[in-house]
Motif scaffolding. Structure first.
Motif, PDB file in Angstrom:
ATOM      1  N   VAL A 137       1.067  -1.526  -0.106  1.00  0.00           N
ATOM      2  CA  VAL A 137      -0.086  -0.084  -0.085  1.00  0.00           C
ATOM      3  C   VAL A 137       0.947   1.240   0.127  1.00  0.00           C
ATOM      4  O   VAL A 137       1.932   0.926   0.671  1.00  0.00           O
ATOM      5  N   SER A 138       0.308   2.179  -0.559  1.00  0.00           N
ATOM      6  CA  SER A 138       1.400   3.429  -0.512  1.00  0.00           C
ATOM      7  C   SER A 138       0.972   4.299   0.558  1.00  0.00           C
ATOM      8  O   SER A 138       0.170   3.947   1.375  1.00  0.00           O
ATOM      9  N   GLU A 139       1.975   5.123   0.962  1.00  0.00           N
ATOM     10  CA  GLU A 139       1.696   5.951   2.082  1.00  0.00           C
ATOM     11  C   GLU A 139       0.232   6.679   2.308  1.00  0.00           C
ATOM     12  O   GLU A 139      -0.422   6.489   3.281  1.00  0.00           O
ATOM     13  N   ALA A 140      -0.055   6.997   1.173  1.00  0.00           N
ATOM     14  CA  ALA A 140      -1.340   7.832   0.884  1.00  0.00           C
ATOM     15  C   ALA A 140      -2.653   6.859   1.349  1.00  0.00           C
ATOM     16  O   ALA A 140      -3.372   6.996   2.144  1.00  0.00           O
ATOM     17  N   GLY A 141      -2.478   5.537   0.786  1.00  0.00           N
ATOM     18  CA  GLY A 141      -3.282   4.532   0.892  1.00  0.00           C
ATOM     19  C   GLY A 141      -3.538   4.053   2.471  1.00  0.00           C
ATOM     20  O   GLY A 141      -4.409   3.621   3.052  1.00  0.00           O
ATOM     21  N   LYS A 188      -2.782   5.681   5.155  1.00  0.00           N
ATOM     22  CA  LYS A 188      -3.442   6.647   5.916  1.00  0.00           C
ATOM     23  C   LYS A 188      -4.931   6.392   5.819  1.00  0.00           C
ATOM     24  O   LYS A 188      -5.688   6.670   6.725  1.00  0.00           O
ATOM     25  N   GLN A 189      -5.396   5.743   4.767  1.00  0.00           N
ATOM     26  CA  GLN A 189      -6.907   5.557   4.762  1.00  0.00           C
ATOM     27  C   GLN A 189      -7.267   4.181   4.992  1.00  0.00           C
ATOM     28  O   GLN A 189      -8.533   3.953   5.637  1.00  0.00           O
ATOM     29  N   LEU A 190      -6.290   3.387   5.030  1.00  0.00           N
ATOM     30  CA  LEU A 190      -6.707   1.885   5.365  1.00  0.00           C
ATOM     31  C   LEU A 190      -6.471   1.346   6.844  1.00  0.00           C
ATOM     32  O   LEU A 190      -7.228   0.541   7.260  1.00  0.00           O
ATOM     33  N   ALA A 191      -5.288   1.741   7.253  1.00  0.00           N
ATOM     34  CA  ALA A 191      -4.920   1.151   8.794  1.00  0.00           C
ATOM     35  C   ALA A 191      -5.711   1.676   9.831  1.00  0.00           C
ATOM     36  O   ALA A 191      -6.349   2.761   9.629  1.00  0.00           O
ATOM     37  N   ASP A 192      -5.383   0.765  11.140  1.00  0.00           N
ATOM     38  CA  ASP A 192      -6.140   1.205  12.100  1.00  0.00           C
ATOM     39  C   ASP A 192      -5.345   2.461  12.697  1.00  0.00           C
ATOM     40  O   ASP A 192      -4.156   2.446  12.302  1.00  0.00           O
ATOM     41  N   THR A 215       3.492   2.812  11.523  1.00  0.00           N
ATOM     42  CA  THR A 215       4.087   2.689  10.217  1.00  0.00           C
ATOM     43  C   THR A 215       4.431   4.064   9.774  1.00  0.00           C
ATOM     44  O   THR A 215       5.500   4.165   9.004  1.00  0.00           O
ATOM     45  N   LEU A 216       4.012   5.036   9.938  1.00  0.00           N
ATOM     46  CA  LEU A 216       4.228   6.335   9.181  1.00  0.00           C
ATOM     47  C   LEU A 216       5.264   7.084   9.859  1.00  0.00           C
ATOM     48  O   LEU A 216       6.237   7.658   9.314  1.00  0.00           O
ATOM     49  N   ALA A 217       5.505   6.626  11.194  1.00  0.00           N
ATOM     50  CA  ALA A 217       6.957   7.182  11.985  1.00  0.00           C
ATOM     51  C   ALA A 217       7.977   6.455  11.472  1.00  0.00           C
ATOM     52  O   ALA A 217       9.175   6.870  11.325  1.00  0.00           O
ATOM     53  N   VAL A 218       8.100   5.109  11.212  1.00  0.00           N
ATOM     54  CA  VAL A 218       8.896   4.249  10.383  1.00  0.00           C
ATOM     55  C   VAL A 218       9.136   4.856   9.232  1.00  0.00           C
ATOM     56  O   VAL A 218      10.475   5.104   8.756  1.00  0.00           O
ATOM     57  N   LEU A 219       8.340   5.202   8.200  1.00  0.00           N
ATOM     58  CA  LEU A 219       8.445   5.988   7.233  1.00  0.00           C
ATOM     59  C   LEU A 219       9.233   7.272   7.299  1.00  0.00           C
ATOM     60  O   LEU A 219      10.185   7.648   6.357  1.00  0.00           O
ATOM     61  N   ALA A 220       8.944   7.980   8.331  1.00  0.00           N
ATOM     62  CA  ALA A 220       9.499   9.170   8.555  1.00  0.00           C
ATOM     63  C   ALA A 220      11.047   9.108   8.839  1.00  0.00           C
ATOM     64  O   ALA A 220      12.059   9.905   8.252  1.00  0.00           O
ATOM     65  N   VAL A 221      11.248   8.036   9.836  1.00  0.00           N
ATOM     66  CA  VAL A 221      12.629   7.714  10.129  1.00  0.00           C
ATOM     67  C   VAL A 221      13.478   7.421   8.628  1.00  0.00           C
ATOM     68  O   VAL A 221      14.567   7.835   8.660  1.00  0.00           O
ATOM     69  N   LEU A 222      13.041   6.698   7.904  1.00  0.00           N
ATOM     70  CA  LEU A 222      13.583   6.102   6.698  1.00  0.00           C
ATOM     71  C   LEU A 222      14.063   7.523   5.850  1.00  0.00           C
ATOM     72  O   LEU A 222      14.782   7.476   5.251  1.00  0.00           O
ATOM     73  N   ARG A 223      12.868   8.276   5.873  1.00  0.00           N
ATOM     74  CA  ARG A 223      12.993   9.592   5.007  1.00  0.00           C
ATOM     75  C   ARG A 223      14.239  10.521   5.456  1.00  0.00           C
ATOM     76  O   ARG A 223      14.854  11.124   4.744  1.00  0.00           O
ATOM     77  N   ALA A 273      12.079   8.805  15.668  1.00  0.00           N
ATOM     78  CA  ALA A 273      10.584   8.954  15.834  1.00  0.00           C
ATOM     79  C   ALA A 273      10.174   8.597  17.226  1.00  0.00           C
ATOM     80  O   ALA A 273      10.261   7.373  17.340  1.00  0.00           O
ATOM     81  N   TYR A 274       9.186   9.301  17.720  1.00  0.00           N
ATOM     82  CA  TYR A 274       8.231   8.323  18.916  1.00  0.00           C
ATOM     83  C   TYR A 274       6.960   8.582  18.675  1.00  0.00           C
ATOM     84  O   TYR A 274       6.194   9.835  18.157  1.00  0.00           O
TER      85      TYR A 274
END
Length: 77
Positions: free
Chosen positions: A43-47, A49-53, A60-68, A73-74
């Motif tokens: 799933v894309s990052e935008a997807g 945001k719509q699908l996950a609890d 998951t968004l915190a992990v993506l921010a760390v990678l970027r 991230a906390y």
């Protein structure tokens, strides 16, 4: 990633490995143990945001921010 218990034990530990983007052929080669998993989902990052609890999304968004960014991230629940 360490996730503190929310409703009692157990504490969860997650590991994230950045292996880059997978091609469709590589995704097709993933074989899961049916006793442990039932599907592979991309799933894309935008997807996401719509699908996950909300809790899984925030982690998951915190992990993506760390990678970027390379910065820690906390996520406070």
């Amino acid at each position: 990633m360490v996730e503190q218990p929310r409703a009692g034990w157990p504490t969860k530990v997650g590991f994230v490995f950045s292996g880059g983007a997978l091609t469709p052929a590589q995704l097709a080669e993933i074989h899961l143990n049916p006793h442990e998993h039932d599907e592979v989902v991309t799933v894309s990052e935008a997807g996401l945001k719509q699908l996950a609890d909300p809790h899984a999304r925030d982690l998951t968004l915190a992990v993506l921010a760390v990678l970027r960014t390379g910065a820690p991230a906390y996520v406070v629940c």
